[in-house]
Structures are given as structure tokens and as C-alpha cells.
Write a protein that holds these residues in place. Structure first.
Motif, short mmCIF file in Angstrom:
data_model
loop_
_atom_site.label_atom_id
_atom_site.label_comp_id
_atom_site.label_asym_id
_atom_site.label_seq_id
_atom_site.Cartn_x
_atom_site.Cartn_y
_atom_site.Cartn_z
N GLU A 75 -5.86 78.84 3.04
CA GLU A 75 -4.62 78.74 2.25
C GLU A 75 -4.19 77.28 2.15
O GLU A 75 -3.59 76.87 1.17
CB GLU A 75 -3.49 79.57 2.88
N GLU A 107 1.42 81.21 -2.05
CA GLU A 107 0.42 80.76 -1.05
C GLU A 107 1.12 80.02 0.09
O GLU A 107 0.72 80.14 1.25
CB GLU A 107 -0.66 79.87 -1.69
N HIS A 110 2.31 82.61 2.26
CA HIS A 110 1.22 83.20 3.05
C HIS A 110 0.88 82.31 4.25
O HIS A 110 0.61 82.83 5.34
CB HIS A 110 -0.04 83.41 2.19
N HIS A 186 -0.71 91.06 1.77
CA HIS A 186 -1.53 89.96 1.24
C HIS A 186 -2.26 90.45 -0.01
O HIS A 186 -2.28 89.77 -1.04
CB HIS A 186 -2.51 89.48 2.32
N GLU A 190 -2.31 88.82 -3.68
CA GLU A 190 -3.61 88.22 -4.02
C GLU A 190 -4.20 88.85 -5.28
O GLU A 190 -4.96 88.21 -6.00
CB GLU A 190 -4.59 88.36 -2.86
N HIS A 193 -3.06 86.69 -7.85
CA HIS A 193 -3.68 85.35 -7.73
C HIS A 193 -5.09 85.36 -8.31
O HIS A 193 -5.52 84.39 -8.93
CB HIS A 193 -3.76 84.91 -6.27
FE LIG Z 1 -2.90 84.09 0.11
#
Ligand SMILES: [Fe+2]
Ligand SMILES: [Fe+2]
Length: 306
Positions: A75, A107, A110, A186, A190, A193
Motif C-alpha cells: 500500500e 489506500e 488501508h 478490504h 479494492e 480500485h
Molecule cells: Fe488497499
């Protein structure tokens, strides 16, 4: 077009799926060390015949520490990559600007979440677990490469988290619910993402010559090879941590290091490299690159004498 992703729709899905740190783990919450933390499909500790069930559980938890540490590391190079990409794209498409900045912000969250889990792990686990690093050095090594190669590595990571979540829900074993929740939360972000990174990779691949793409493929392999070597080192650290925890040397420790390295290789490389969506982006960027990656993943056939 091989996908229907776009910035506006992805930003809308991202905003709907967003969560806060405390929804996943409060700063004072403790992990349940009487249970496994990692899904067996990733940790592969139940198959280790040289360890009894209690010892397998300790190794599973060390594998979870590896997960937190490795995601912490990756990350940290995803974030500067996104900023580098966002800066030249600040004008033109407002949805794109907002989607990429939101991606970066998630991110950063995260990183914070993985650190919070790591702190809970350290509070509850009896020995120090050594990890590869420092993360700045690993990040610098990855980021010195062509942005398209880096973007593809990041895309591989985004798609692999989808596979990890599936592993954690299929695992009907005795998994710590907080770790399961980490995988789920997550995965939720994600998934968006991965779509955004697909769009970023498409833009970075546009207009590249065959020669450039061949060089990008070389660099992609260099980064993957570097990560693979790091996993090998980490597997040794993990077995050493287990030995410190148990206060004895493991019989067949070299074989255990290899077995755990293979599990990590699946978790952090192969599960992403073999994801259909990742393969589709490779194919769209460069069919030759896709063919080289596929060839690298095909087990070599033993030579048969004529
Ligand atoms: Fe992530
Ligand atoms: Fe991500």
C-alpha cells in the motif's frame, strides 16, 4: 472494449461502499488468538505434518502477521504511484480527478487499518516476528520502473484481494471474525480500485510501441521477481519466528520454509497473475506481454528422452 468501467460509475460505487476504521477494528479491540487468523487456502498451515494443531495455529498467526506486513508495504508504494498519476491528470475529466483522489485516500486509510491490525497483533502475540523491509526501500525499488509496469503490478495486487476474500468466506474453519472482516472490508473497496487501476493502465499503455511494451514486460518480470525473492526471505523469517515461539528447532525446517514460500507465492503473486480480469488487461495492453506472462506461469514439462 474488454470492460465497461468508467470513472463516474466507479466513484459512485466507491462512495456507497466506503467504511470507517472503527467499523473494522477499533484501536482498543483485541484479536482472538485462540483461533486461526488467516484462511487455510492462503496460509496452508493445516497441511504441515511436522507440527501439531497448536503449532499449526501459531504458524497460521505468523502468516497473518506476514499478510498485514506485506499489505502495509505494498500500500505504501501504491500511494505515491497514484499521486504521480493524478498530478498530470488534474485537468479535463472531473470524475477522473475525484475518483483517483478518492482511490488514494482509501489506500491511505488501508495503510492506517493494516497498522491498527498490526498493533493489535503485536499486543497479543508472544514473540516478535521479523519482516522484510524497510518498506521505503522496497517501494523505491518498485517505483524506479516504468509506470506501466508498476501499474500492472498494482492491478495484480488489487485483483488478488478479491481472491483472498473468497478464500476467507469459503473457509468454514475457526477464523477470527475480525480478520475475516478485514478481508471483507478490504475487498469491498479494492473491487473499485481494480476498476480504476484498469483505466489507469489502459491510459499508460496507449500509444506504446512494441519495443517499449517488450521493455515494460521485462520490467514487470523484474518487479515480480524482486517480490518473489522477498517472499522467499519472509518465509525463512516466519519459520524462525515460529521456532522462537516454540523454543525449539523444527524438524524439516528447510522443507517447511519451501512449503510456506509456495503458499505465499500463491497468495501474493499467482492469485493475482491468474485472475481473469488481470489477464484481460494484459491481453488488451499487449498480447505479447500476456503470452510471456502466461508462459512464465506454465509449469515446465519434464524432458522425456526420445
Ligand atoms: Fe488497499
Ligand atoms: Fe487498492
Amino acid at each position: 472494449m474488454y470492460h465497461d468501467f468508467n470513472y463516474e460509475a466507479t466513484l459512485a460505487s466507491s462512495l456507497r461502499a466506503q467504511w470507517q476504521l472503527d467499523d473494522v477494528l477499533r484501536a482498543d479491540q483485541e484479536l482472538d488468538f485462540s483461533r486461526n487468523l488467516m484462511p487455510e487456502s492462503l496460509a496452508r498451515t493445516a497441511a504441515v505434518a511436522s507440527l501439531n494443531p497448536f503449532e499449526q495455529r501459531i504458524l497460521n498467526q505468523i502468516s497473518a502477521h506476514q499478510y498485514l506486513s506485506i499489505f502495509g508495504v505494498v500500500e505504501e508504494f501504491i500511494l505515491p504511484f497514484l499521486f504521480d498519476h493524478a498530478r498530470p491528470a488534474l485537468r479535463g475529466d472531473d470524475w477522473r480527478v475525484r475518483a483517483i483522489l478518492n482511490f488514494a485516500s482509501e489506500e491511505a486509510k488501508h495503510i492506517h487499518l493494516f497498522k491498527r491490525f498490526h498493533a493489535a497483533f503485536v499486543r497479543g502475540f508472544p514473540v516478535d516476528c521479523q519482516v522484510i523491509g524497510p518498506s521505503e526501500a522496497i517501494g523505491a525499488e518498485v517505483l524506479r520502473h516504468d509506470p506501466l509496469a508498476v501499474g500492472l503490478v498494482i492491478l495484480m495486487i488489487e485483483w488478488m484481494t478479491q481472491q483472498h476474500y473468497l478464500g476467507s468466506i469459503r473457509d468454514d474453519g475457526d477464523l477470527d471474525p475480525l480478520f475475516k472482516s478485514l478481508m471483507r472490508h478490504h475487498w469491498m473497496e479494492e473491487a473499485q480500485h481494480a476498476k480504476l487501476d484498469t483505466l489507469i493502465v489502459d491510459a499508460l499503455a496507449e500509444g506504446r510501441s512494441e519495443r517499449e511494451l517488450a521493455q515494460v514486460t521485462n520490467e514487470f518480470f523484474q518487479i515480480a521477481g524482486f517480490l518473489d525473492k522477498s517472499l522467499q526471505v519472509q518465509a525463512r523469517f516466519n519459520v524462525e519466528s515460529l521456532e522462537r515461539g516454540l523454543g525449539r528447532t523444527i524438524d524439516g525446517r528447510d522443507a517447511l520454509i519451501v512449503q510456506q514460500y509456495r503458499a505465499a507465492r500463491w497468495t501474493y503473486l499467482i492469485s493475482g497473475l491468474t485472475h481473469d480480469r488481470f489477464k484481460a488487461t494484459l491481453e488488451a495492453s499487449s498480447p505479447k506481454m500476456a503470452a510471456r506472462v502466461a508462459a512464465a506461469l506454465t509449469p515446465r514439462q519434464p524432458q522425456v528422452a526420445a
